[in-house]
Write a protein that holds these residues in place. Structure first.
Motif, mmCIF file in Angstrom:
data_model
loop_
_atom_site.group_PDB
_atom_site.id
_atom_site.type_symbol
_atom_site.label_atom_id
_atom_site.label_comp_id
_atom_site.label_asym_id
_atom_site.label_seq_id
_atom_site.Cartn_x
_atom_site.Cartn_y
_atom_site.Cartn_z
ATOM 1 N N ALA A 137 38.283 40.438 46.554
ATOM 2 C CA ALA A 137 39.423 40.852 47.384
ATOM 3 C C ALA A 137 40.098 42.068 46.751
ATOM 4 C CB ALA A 137 40.427 39.716 47.511
ATOM 5 N N PRO A 138 40.552 43.009 47.565
ATOM 6 C CA PRO A 138 41.232 44.180 47.007
ATOM 7 C C PRO A 138 42.618 43.844 46.467
ATOM 8 C CG PRO A 138 41.241 44.263 49.399
ATOM 9 C CD PRO A 138 40.399 43.091 49.014
ATOM 10 N N ASP A 139 43.170 42.713 46.914
ATOM 11 C CA ASP A 139 44.486 42.280 46.435
ATOM 12 C C ASP A 139 44.330 41.357 45.236
ATOM 13 O OD1 ASP A 139 45.851 43.606 48.520
ATOM 14 O OD2 ASP A 139 45.476 41.917 49.862
ATOM 15 N N ALA A 140 45.276 41.452 44.324
ATOM 16 C CA ALA A 140 45.266 40.587 43.150
ATOM 17 C C ALA A 140 45.546 39.153 43.584
ATOM 18 C CB ALA A 140 46.305 41.051 42.147
ATOM 19 N N MET A 141 44.743 38.227 43.071
ATOM 20 C CA MET A 141 44.937 36.809 43.367
ATOM 21 C C MET A 141 44.719 36.009 42.101
ATOM 22 S SD MET A 141 43.278 36.026 47.074
ATOM 23 C CE MET A 141 41.835 37.056 47.137
ATOM 24 N N ILE A 142 45.529 34.974 41.965
ATOM 25 C CA ILE A 142 45.361 34.065 40.831
ATOM 26 C C ILE A 142 45.532 32.639 41.319
ATOM 27 C CG2 ILE A 142 46.088 35.650 39.010
ATOM 28 C CD1 ILE A 142 48.834 34.338 39.127
ATOM 29 N N LEU A 143 44.950 31.731 40.578
ATOM 30 C CA LEU A 143 45.164 30.307 40.788
ATOM 31 C C LEU A 143 45.806 29.793 39.511
ATOM 32 C CD1 LEU A 143 41.694 29.296 42.269
ATOM 33 C CD2 LEU A 143 43.789 29.801 43.523
ATOM 34 N N PHE A 144 46.843 29.004 39.679
ATOM 35 C CA PHE A 144 47.473 28.440 38.490
ATOM 36 C C PHE A 144 47.813 26.989 38.744
ATOM 37 C CE2 PHE A 144 50.687 30.526 41.026
ATOM 38 C CZ PHE A 144 51.761 29.635 41.051
ATOM 39 N N ASN A 145 47.919 26.231 37.654
ATOM 40 C CA ASN A 145 48.213 24.807 37.788
ATOM 41 C C ASN A 145 49.720 24.581 37.838
ATOM 42 O OD1 ASN A 145 49.105 24.962 35.126
ATOM 43 N ND2 ASN A 145 47.265 24.021 34.277
ATOM 44 N N ASN B 199 41.209 36.928 40.035
ATOM 45 C CA ASN B 199 40.147 37.792 40.546
ATOM 46 C C ASN B 199 40.145 39.128 39.809
ATOM 47 O OD1 ASN B 199 42.293 39.154 41.739
ATOM 48 N ND2 ASN B 199 41.471 39.062 43.807
ATOM 49 N N ARG B 200 39.165 39.958 40.140
ATOM 50 C CA ARG B 200 38.986 41.244 39.458
ATOM 51 C C ARG B 200 40.199 42.156 39.650
ATOM 52 N NH1 ARG B 200 32.668 42.920 40.241
ATOM 53 N NH2 ARG B 200 31.848 40.879 39.719
ATOM 54 N N ALA B 201 40.747 42.152 40.862
ATOM 55 C CA ALA B 201 41.889 43.032 41.143
ATOM 56 C C ALA B 201 43.067 42.686 40.235
ATOM 57 C CB ALA B 201 42.296 42.929 42.610
ATOM 58 N N PHE B 202 43.334 41.408 40.033
ATOM 59 C CA PHE B 202 44.429 41.007 39.154
ATOM 60 C C PHE B 202 44.160 41.480 37.732
ATOM 61 C CE2 PHE B 202 46.574 38.161 36.206
ATOM 62 C CZ PHE B 202 47.870 38.216 36.674
ATOM 63 N N CYS B 203 42.945 41.245 37.257
ATOM 64 C CA CYS B 203 42.596 41.646 35.887
ATOM 65 C C CYS B 203 42.716 43.162 35.710
ATOM 66 C CB CYS B 203 41.190 41.170 35.536
ATOM 67 S SG CYS B 203 41.076 39.374 35.394
ATOM 68 N N THR B 204 42.325 43.906 36.708
ATOM 69 C CA THR B 204 42.431 45.366 36.643
ATOM 70 C C THR B 204 43.896 45.787 36.571
ATOM 71 O OG1 THR B 204 40.372 45.660 37.858
ATOM 72 C CG2 THR B 204 41.904 47.513 37.862
ATOM 73 N N ILE B 205 44.718 45.202 37.401
ATOM 74 C CA ILE B 205 46.142 45.567 37.437
ATOM 75 C C ILE B 205 46.832 45.259 36.112
ATOM 76 C CG2 ILE B 205 48.370 44.966 38.481
ATOM 77 C CD1 ILE B 205 46.827 44.735 41.160
ATOM 78 N N GLY C 220 44.240 30.536 31.041
ATOM 79 C CA GLY C 220 44.858 29.714 29.999
ATOM 80 C C GLY C 220 46.228 30.202 29.578
ATOM 81 N N HIS C 221 46.608 31.381 30.030
ATOM 82 C CA HIS C 221 47.940 31.904 29.698
ATOM 83 C C HIS C 221 48.924 31.549 30.802
ATOM 84 C CE1 HIS C 221 46.821 34.211 26.128
ATOM 85 N NE2 HIS C 221 45.650 34.347 26.738
ATOM 86 N N ARG C 222 50.172 31.485 30.421
ATOM 87 C CA ARG C 222 51.205 31.150 31.405
ATOM 88 C C ARG C 222 51.426 32.328 32.345
ATOM 89 N NH1 ARG C 222 53.910 26.778 31.467
ATOM 90 N NH2 ARG C 222 55.763 27.762 32.299
ATOM 91 N N LEU C 223 51.673 32.009 33.575
ATOM 92 C CA LEU C 223 51.895 33.006 34.605
ATOM 93 C C LEU C 223 53.111 33.875 34.300
ATOM 94 C CD1 LEU C 223 50.988 34.091 37.317
ATOM 95 C CD2 LEU C 223 52.297 32.276 38.410
ATOM 96 N N GLU C 224 54.109 33.310 33.644
ATOM 97 C CA GLU C 224 55.325 34.056 33.335
ATOM 98 C C GLU C 224 55.045 35.323 32.526
ATOM 99 O OE1 GLU C 224 55.139 30.764 33.084
ATOM 100 O OE2 GLU C 224 56.897 29.901 34.040
ATOM 101 N N GLY C 225 53.948 35.324 31.783
ATOM 102 C CA GLY C 225 53.605 36.485 30.975
ATOM 103 C C GLY C 225 53.224 37.704 31.797
ATOM 104 N N PHE C 226 53.022 37.503 33.091
ATOM 105 C CA PHE C 226 52.622 38.599 33.965
ATOM 106 C C PHE C 226 53.649 38.878 35.058
ATOM 107 C CE2 PHE C 226 48.824 36.509 32.344
ATOM 108 C CZ PHE C 226 48.191 37.573 31.734
#
Length: 121
Positions: free
Chosen positions: A51-59, A68-74, A84-90
């Motif tokens: 997907a061109p948009d950043a996407m993440i799944l978190f617990n 996804n790749r877009a999130f990692c690139t951003i 494994g890292h907390r979402l707050e860090g991003f």
């Protein structure tokens, strides 16, 4: 003699063949369903990954379990440095309230759709 002048032995043989074919049809139908499920999962995975948009799944704890790749690139990180890292860090400081509120709603069973602003730190 059996039905229609056909020898009884031949009828039994045909019945055995019919039963064998029915079992093969059932087996192929199950395989077909498995392949359909696999294809649907693969398509969903591709949509997520490419997907061109950043996407993440978190617990529920806020830890990232996939991105996804877009999130990692951003965020400028490799996938192994994100999972494994907390979402707050991003998330931008000014958006943490929104993230926390969204997490509260998720814990209450409300569905979550939409965007959360983030930043690289």
């Amino acid at each position: 003699m059996g039905i229609g002048g056909m020898p009884k032995v031949r009828l039994e043989s045909l019945n055995d063949e019919i039963e064998s074919l029915k079992e093969k049809i059932d087996s192929l139908a199950k395989e077909n369903e498995t392949l359909k499920e696999y294809a649907a999962r693969a398509e969903k995975d591709n949509i997520f990954e490419f997907a061109p948009d950043a996407m993440i799944l978190f617990n529920k704890g806020g830890y990232i379990i996939d991105a996804n790749r877009a999130f990692c690139t951003i965020v400028g990180k490799e996938i192994q440095d994100v999972i494994g890292h907390r979402l707050e860090g991003f998330i931008a400081e000014e958006s943490l309230y929104k993230l926390n509120r969204q997490q509260e709603l998720l814990e209450q069973g409300w569905p979550r759709k939409g965007n959360t602003p983030y930043q690289t730190r």
